[in-house]
Design a protein around this motif. Structure first.
Motif, PDB file in Angstrom:
ATOM      1  N   ASP A 191       0.834  -1.197   0.000  1.00  0.00           N
ATOM      2  CA  ASP A 191       0.000   0.000   0.000  1.00  0.00           C
ATOM      3  C   ASP A 191       0.875   1.256   0.000  1.00  0.00           C
ATOM      4  O   ASP A 191       2.092   1.200   0.189  1.00  0.00           O
ATOM      5  CB  ASP A 191      -0.975  -0.005   1.176  1.00  0.00           C
ATOM      6  CG  ASP A 191      -0.295   0.123   2.529  1.00  0.00           C
ATOM      7  OD1 ASP A 191       0.688   0.878   2.659  1.00  0.00           O
ATOM      8  OD2 ASP A 191      -0.754  -0.543   3.480  1.00  0.00           O
ATOM      9  N   GLY A 192       0.239   2.396  -0.214  1.00  0.00           N
ATOM     10  CA  GLY A 192       0.978   3.633  -0.453  1.00  0.00           C
ATOM     11  C   GLY A 192       1.978   4.000   0.621  1.00  0.00           C
ATOM     12  O   GLY A 192       3.162   4.266   0.338  1.00  0.00           O
ATOM     13  N   GLU A 193       1.554   4.029   1.892  1.00  0.00           N
ATOM     14  CA  GLU A 193       2.450   4.435   2.969  1.00  0.00           C
ATOM     15  C   GLU A 193       3.583   3.442   3.145  1.00  0.00           C
ATOM     16  O   GLU A 193       4.745   3.826   3.315  1.00  0.00           O
ATOM     17  CB  GLU A 193       1.674   4.597   4.280  1.00  0.00           C
ATOM     18  CG  GLU A 193       0.773   5.812   4.314  1.00  0.00           C
ATOM     19  CD  GLU A 193       0.144   6.011   5.684  1.00  0.00           C
ATOM     20  OE1 GLU A 193       0.478   5.248   6.623  1.00  0.00           O
ATOM     21  OE2 GLU A 193      -0.683   6.936   5.820  1.00  0.00           O
ATOM     22  N   ARG A 251       4.758   1.353   0.884  1.00  0.00           N
ATOM     23  CA  ARG A 251       5.638   1.436  -0.282  1.00  0.00           C
ATOM     24  C   ARG A 251       6.587   2.621  -0.156  1.00  0.00           C
ATOM     25  O   ARG A 251       7.799   2.505  -0.417  1.00  0.00           O
ATOM     26  CB  ARG A 251       4.804   1.560  -1.552  1.00  0.00           C
ATOM     27  CG  ARG A 251       5.649   1.602  -2.825  1.00  0.00           C
ATOM     28  CD  ARG A 251       4.776   1.582  -4.067  1.00  0.00           C
ATOM     29  NE  ARG A 251       3.908   2.742  -4.170  1.00  0.00           N
ATOM     30  CZ  ARG A 251       2.590   2.724  -4.007  1.00  0.00           C
ATOM     31  NH1 ARG A 251       1.973   1.596  -3.721  1.00  0.00           N
ATOM     32  NH2 ARG A 251       1.871   3.831  -4.111  1.00  0.00           N
ATOM     33  N   GLU A 252       6.077   3.765   0.283  1.00  0.00           N
ATOM     34  CA  GLU A 252       6.932   4.950   0.443  1.00  0.00           C
ATOM     35  C   GLU A 252       7.994   4.719   1.516  1.00  0.00           C
ATOM     36  O   GLU A 252       9.142   5.151   1.372  1.00  0.00           O
ATOM     37  CB  GLU A 252       6.080   6.170   0.801  1.00  0.00           C
ATOM     38  CG  GLU A 252       5.210   6.678  -0.330  1.00  0.00           C
ATOM     39  CD  GLU A 252       6.024   7.104  -1.534  1.00  0.00           C
ATOM     40  OE1 GLU A 252       7.035   7.819  -1.359  1.00  0.00           O
ATOM     41  OE2 GLU A 252       5.667   6.704  -2.663  1.00  0.00           O
TER      42      GLU A 252
END
Length: 598
Positions: free
Chosen positions: A379-381, A383-384
């Motif tokens: 998910d986005g967080e 992955r970052e």
């Protein structure tokens, strides 16, 4: 020493905070609001910093002896006192929320200490001494007798109530002292409840009923976890201790319950361990998986990801507060004399500002461990975070740092820091298909290979015949045992095998204890368990088992490990109970079950 040994203490927990109760019946440590909050009972660090003693009048006199054990699968402690007049049991617990079951344990703990006295034989005269001193002993509360015969203690922001079943609680200036008799078959309960002067009021509980509820809550929780490997009793108990060191509201696991218990009596290496370290992250997750605690592992992972936040150019903090706080600045409590006069007493931990290059590798190892549960695309967080940590390692791996032992002198090129940088890049390469278009596995693999070559070239000391603690250093360091555990080198590699033997010979003590380095005054229990794993992975199963069982012998009578053991006296040293020691036990037991496991 004029106070109990560290091993004399039993551990109580409500997964919000914890308490230490001595063999002498005195609760000498309780920070009721949360693990890293101020104490109301702090005699552990100073005789004048507060306690609550409940024991026979004859305790400590000839003819008195005690035996104690946890109620099965709980952190409810039952101590039986045998005196010339008779026997009595005192059962101590931090109350669970009424009706809490399974993973609800600790979510809404009421912050109530329960103590139930049960007459077993004869007639025993008991003594109660209730002496709260909030804010690490800085506050002396006003004590007020209430209409129901209970007691109210108030000082600054803290309110405590004390109640007993029919036992008068007379105020003696700034404390309560009372003797009472208990006969066979009689039961008397006490509860001490914490509240805030300007917030939540103390909860009132029936001590006997609440104690039964707390036992049921712990046992229901443990029933949902099933471990199928070797040494099941020891693993199950260590998993219970880890649960007790978990701050349930966030999922963070504290490194230890206490602050400033010394690594050497009279020494100054006394640190506050009531926080959660990213350095311990992958080992903790692995232990939770081994002990069949997947929900706890997932919550710990979510806490770490949210605490780290968006990764920038600055080093990721080494540790966090229990709800993800970054600033845990360190200060000294000059008014406290310290455990056995070991100063200073520290609150907070200055290591949060250090550069420790192993941290991203620890976190990415944990992501890799959970990869099958995270989906094909992160998910986005998350992955970052993975991308940010990977690029941070790519940019900084060549720098010196403070190492995993958090030295407070000069930065060095520590072996294990470089190894974990290599691990970070290796795990990032494996995770690249889940990271989207910004993943750069070819470049990451080249950096990984460059770091690996540097470790193999610079980490080996020809004169010593082993991998040493830092590049160019002749000093052995037990952290070199991590190389097989993180799959950097197999334990059967000739140089790794030579390192294992050098560490066992040069840093071992012959009684199962392994020091971190040559001048370390005591055996560090985690290092002993690392050696067990290395021997098992090298095919030395018999030696590994024998070592493991010697290390188990250093637990106290209720199965608790502190951080270190004095090799001369066998005394426990350092903060207690120590999460890493119990994590090491769980992981070593599983390695003895399956030496090939990750």
């Amino acid at each position: 020493m004029d106070q109990p040994a560290i091993s004399d203490y039993g551990f109580l927990s409500d997964c919000r905070s914890g308490a230490l109760v001595g063999r002498d019946g005195s609760i000498d440590w309780w920070c009721p609001d949360r693990f890293d909050g101020p104490s109301v009972f702090g005699r552990l660090l100073d005789p004048m910093a507060g306690h609550w003693r409940l024991a026979p009048v004859a305790a400590g006199l000839p003819g008195h002896r005690t035996e104690r054990a946890y109620v099965a699968d709980t952190l409810v402690l039952r101590t039986v006192h045998h005196t010339p007049e008779g026997s009595v049991a005192v059962t101590d617990a931090l109350a669970a929320e009424l009706g809490a079951r399974g993973h609800e344990l600790g979510m809404n703990s009421p912050a109530v200490l329960l103590r139930v006295v049960e007459g077993l034989t004869g007639r025993v005269r008991m003594s109660l001494d209730f002496c709260p001193r909030p804010e690490f002993g800085l506050l002396t509360p006003y004590l007020h007798t209430q209409a129901d015969g209970g007691l109210l203690a108030a000082a600054g922001p803290v309110v405590l109530t004390l109640r007993g079943d029919g036992v008068p609680l007379p105020v003696d200036r700034d404390r309560v002292r009372q003797d009472f008799e208990i006969t066979a078959g009689q039961m008397v309960g006490f509860d001490a409840a914490y509240g805030r002067e300007y917030g939540t009021a103390p909860v009132r509980l029936d001590p006997v009923a609440a104690l039964a509820e707390t036992v049921q809550a712990w046992q229901a929780y443990r029933e949902s976890h099933h471990y199928d490997g070797r040494y099941p009793d020891e693993v199950r108990h260590s998993a219970t201790v880890l649960t007790g060191l978990t701050y349930a509201r966030s999922g963070a696991v504290v490194a230890a319950l206490t602050t400033s218990l010394p690594e050497r009596i009279g020494g100054d290496r006394n640190y506050d361990y009531r926080y959660s370290w990213l350095r311990d992250f992958a080992m903790t997750l692995r232990a939770l998986w081994v002990a069949a605690c997947p929900s706890e592992a997932s919550r710990l992972f979510a806490w770490a990801a949210r605490s780290i936040g968006r990764v920038g150019p600055e080093p990721v903090p080494v540790l966090f507060g229990l709800e993800g706080e970054r600033d845990v600045s360190e200060y000294e409590c000059a008014h406290l004399r310290g455990y056995a006069d070991s100063l200073p007493v520290r609150i907070g931990n200055g290591a949060w500002r250090q550069r420790q290059l192993d941290v991203p590798g620890e976190v990415l190892s944990a992501v890799s461990l959970l990869r099958d549960h995270l989906g094909e695309t992160l998910d986005g967080e998350l992955r970052e975070m993975v991308l940010g940590l990977t690029e941070q390692v790519a940019a900084t791996w060549h720098l010196p740092d403070r190492g995993i032992w958090e030295t407070r002198d000069a930065d060095r090129h520590y072996l294990t820091s470089k190894v974990f940088c290599c691990v970070a890049m290796d795990r990032a390469v494996a995770l690249a298909p889940r990271l989207g278009d910004r993943a750069d596995p070819r470049r990451w693999a080249a950096i990984r290979d460059e770091i690996r070559a540097a470790v193999l070239r610079e980490g080996w000391n020809e004169r010593v015949g082993a991998y040493t603690g830092a590049f160019g250093s002749p000093e052995l360091d037990a952290s070199a045992l991590l190389l097989p555990l993180v799959r950097f080198l197999p334990a059967t590699d000739p140089r790794m095998r030579a390192t294992i033997e050098a560490v066992e010979r040069g840093l071992g003590s012959g009684n199962g204890l392994v020091r971190r380095w040559d001048t370390d005054p005591a055996g560090f229990l985690l290092c002993s368990f690392w050696l067990v794993e290395c021997l098992a992975m090298a095919g030395e199963r018999g030696r590994a088992e024998a070592l493991f069982e010697r290390v188990l012998g250093h637990a106290n009578d209720v199965g608790l490990f502190s951080e270190q053991i004095d090799p001369r006296t066998g005394a426990q040293l350092g903060n207690t109970p120590q999460a890493l020691s119990h994590i090491g036990l769980i992981n070593a037991a599983w390695r003895l079950t399956d030496p090939t496991t990750d």
